[in-house]
Design an enzyme around this catalytic site. Sequence first.
Site, short mmCIF file in Angstrom:
data_model
loop_
_atom_site.label_atom_id
_atom_site.label_comp_id
_atom_site.label_asym_id
_atom_site.label_seq_id
_atom_site.Cartn_x
_atom_site.Cartn_y
_atom_site.Cartn_z
N CYS A 143 0.81 -1.22 0.00
CA CYS A 143 0.00 0.00 0.00
C CYS A 143 0.85 1.27 0.00
CB CYS A 143 -0.96 -0.01 1.18
SG CYS A 143 -2.17 -1.33 1.03
N HIS A 192 -3.47 7.21 1.77
CA HIS A 192 -3.81 5.88 1.27
C HIS A 192 -5.20 5.52 1.81
CE1 HIS A 192 -3.83 1.75 0.26
NE2 HIS A 192 -3.77 1.35 1.52
N ASN A 242 -9.98 -0.29 -1.00
CA ASN A 242 -8.52 -0.21 -0.97
C ASN A 242 -7.97 -0.81 -2.26
OD1 ASN A 242 -5.80 -0.43 -0.51
ND2 ASN A 242 -5.98 -1.38 1.50
N1 COA Z 1 -18.78 -8.13 8.81
C1 COA Z 1 -19.39 -8.14 10.01
N2 COA Z 1 -18.73 -8.31 11.16
C2 COA Z 1 -17.40 -8.50 11.09
C3 COA Z 1 -16.71 -8.53 9.88
C4 COA Z 1 -17.45 -8.34 8.70
N3 COA Z 1 -16.90 -8.33 7.49
N4 COA Z 1 -15.40 -8.72 10.12
C5 COA Z 1 -15.27 -8.81 11.45
N5 COA Z 1 -16.48 -8.68 12.03
C6 COA Z 1 -16.80 -8.70 13.45
C7 COA Z 1 -15.75 -9.45 14.23
O1 COA Z 1 -16.06 -10.81 14.30
C8 COA Z 1 -15.81 -8.77 15.57
O2 COA Z 1 -16.89 -9.29 16.31
P1 COA Z 1 -16.70 -9.66 17.85
O3 COA Z 1 -16.39 -8.34 18.51
O4 COA Z 1 -18.01 -10.25 18.21
O5 COA Z 1 -15.55 -10.60 17.89
C9 COA Z 1 -16.15 -7.33 15.25
O6 COA Z 1 -16.75 -7.36 13.95
C10 COA Z 1 -14.93 -6.44 15.24
O7 COA Z 1 -13.94 -7.07 14.45
P2 COA Z 1 -12.52 -6.45 14.29
O8 COA Z 1 -11.64 -7.34 13.50
O9 COA Z 1 -12.05 -6.00 15.64
O10 COA Z 1 -12.90 -5.18 13.42
P3 COA Z 1 -12.09 -3.87 13.25
O11 COA Z 1 -12.82 -2.77 13.84
O12 COA Z 1 -10.64 -4.05 13.60
O13 COA Z 1 -12.17 -3.70 11.66
C11 COA Z 1 -10.78 -3.96 9.73
C12 COA Z 1 -11.60 -4.68 10.82
C13 COA Z 1 -10.12 -5.00 8.86
C14 COA Z 1 -11.74 -3.12 8.92
C15 COA Z 1 -9.73 -3.07 10.40
O14 COA Z 1 -9.05 -3.81 11.38
C16 COA Z 1 -8.73 -2.47 9.47
O15 COA Z 1 -9.05 -1.65 8.65
N6 COA Z 1 -7.43 -2.85 9.62
C17 COA Z 1 -6.31 -2.22 8.95
C18 COA Z 1 -6.34 -2.30 7.46
C19 COA Z 1 -5.12 -1.62 6.91
O16 COA Z 1 -4.89 -0.47 7.12
N7 COA Z 1 -4.30 -2.37 6.23
C20 COA Z 1 -3.04 -1.81 5.80
C21 COA Z 1 -3.08 -1.31 4.46
S1 COA Z 1 -3.70 -2.50 3.35
#
Ligand code: COA
Length: 335
Positions: free
Chosen positions: A118, A259, A289
């Site tokens: 990224c 980004h 993304n």
């Molecule tokens: N739909 C619905 N619920 C979902 C889900 C989806 N697609 N994915 C995860 N969940 C649920 C999880 O099971 C969790 O439930 P729980 O609390 O009962 O366990 C809850 O939602 C929160 O999950 P979590 O993984 O903590 O979500 P988050 O707030 O961290 O968001 C991302 C997930 C991936 C969107 C986020 O972590 C992110 O953007 N990460 C960084 C990405 C990035 O910058 N990458 C680098 C560049 S590519």
Amino acid sequence: MQKTNNKYSAEITAVGMYVPEKIMDNKYFETIVDTNDEWIVTRTGIRERRKMEFGATSDMAVKAAEDLFKTTQVKPEDIEVIIVATVTPDMFFPATACLVQERIGAVNAWGFDLSAACSGFLFALQTGASLVQSGAYKNCLVIGADKMSSIVDYTDRNTCLLFGDAGSAVLLERTENPDLGVKDSLLHVDGSGKESLYMKGGGSLNPASYETVDNKMHYVYQDGKAVFKVAVKGMADISAEIMEKNNLKSEDVAYLVPHQANMRIIDATGKRMGLPPEKVMVNIDRYGNTTAATIPLCLTEYYRDGKIKKGDKLILSAFGAGYTWGAIYLVWSMD
Ligand code: COA
């Protein structure tokens, strides 16, 4: 970057983009994995993303370059260097840059691919700018393109809805005006993050086999929570640091060009820089993304919408797999 005393600057003199026609909205993802529109919008900011149904990364890179050439006097045969930032090259080799070179008719160019996930576009822009600032080359075509749909597991709700396909390009040209173009950069890698976001299979460590395919090792793996924490801090810190290093106050900055991985990361970065939301470029809602393409895609759309003008001070920043991260300070050159 140590500031150099080059006679030349490298300015962006043209931009171009390509996004595939097929749209995958959040409703579609509700039909293929256990998710819902509300979760996706509030947790990521994404409403839809594009998918390339036929063709490869080079096809999007070529279309973005062709779009760019419609807007400049510079012709493909004038191009001296082509850098393609991508993590989804058509093949390991030859480089996607070679495929682009042939297709656009850049008969006098050399070039290469650059892999920094990224942060790929930022690393490529700085590399291209250095080649131009040194005086060795008059121009460099910098392309960010990724067909993320080719490495995404559409049964994994943790990753599949985050990514989209796109290509975008900028032309860097030499200028003797020291006030324009790429002014400064701060770029980093930290390999300790290598297992938080990666594609395990297909390389020399885990060459393709029945086992790697069965174990889904040819797809993006991400520990979202772990990456989120470091990405928020990494992007916000580096953006604030480059402002401070260049004595820029928030009122001096026309736009943050972040980004587009997660709207919450973008918001945190803008806040840390003291910028109101209207000074933060956003198109994650429409494209998700697109890895190396996000930043030039923002630049192209905002420029074409008449929102950026000559002399505007922009801070570009990114965080990605590796880890890789960084920021570039540039002054916009086009009217
Ligand atoms: N739909 C619905 N619920 C979902 C889900 C989806 N697609 N994915 C995860 N969940 C649920 C999880 O099971 C969790 O439930 P729980 O609390 O009962 O366990 C809850 O939602 C929160 O999950 P979590 O993984 O903590 O979500 P988050 O707030 O961290 O968001 C991302 C997930 C991936 C969107 C986020 O972590 C992110 O953007 N990460 C960084 C990405 C990035 O910058 N990458 C680098 C560049 S590519």
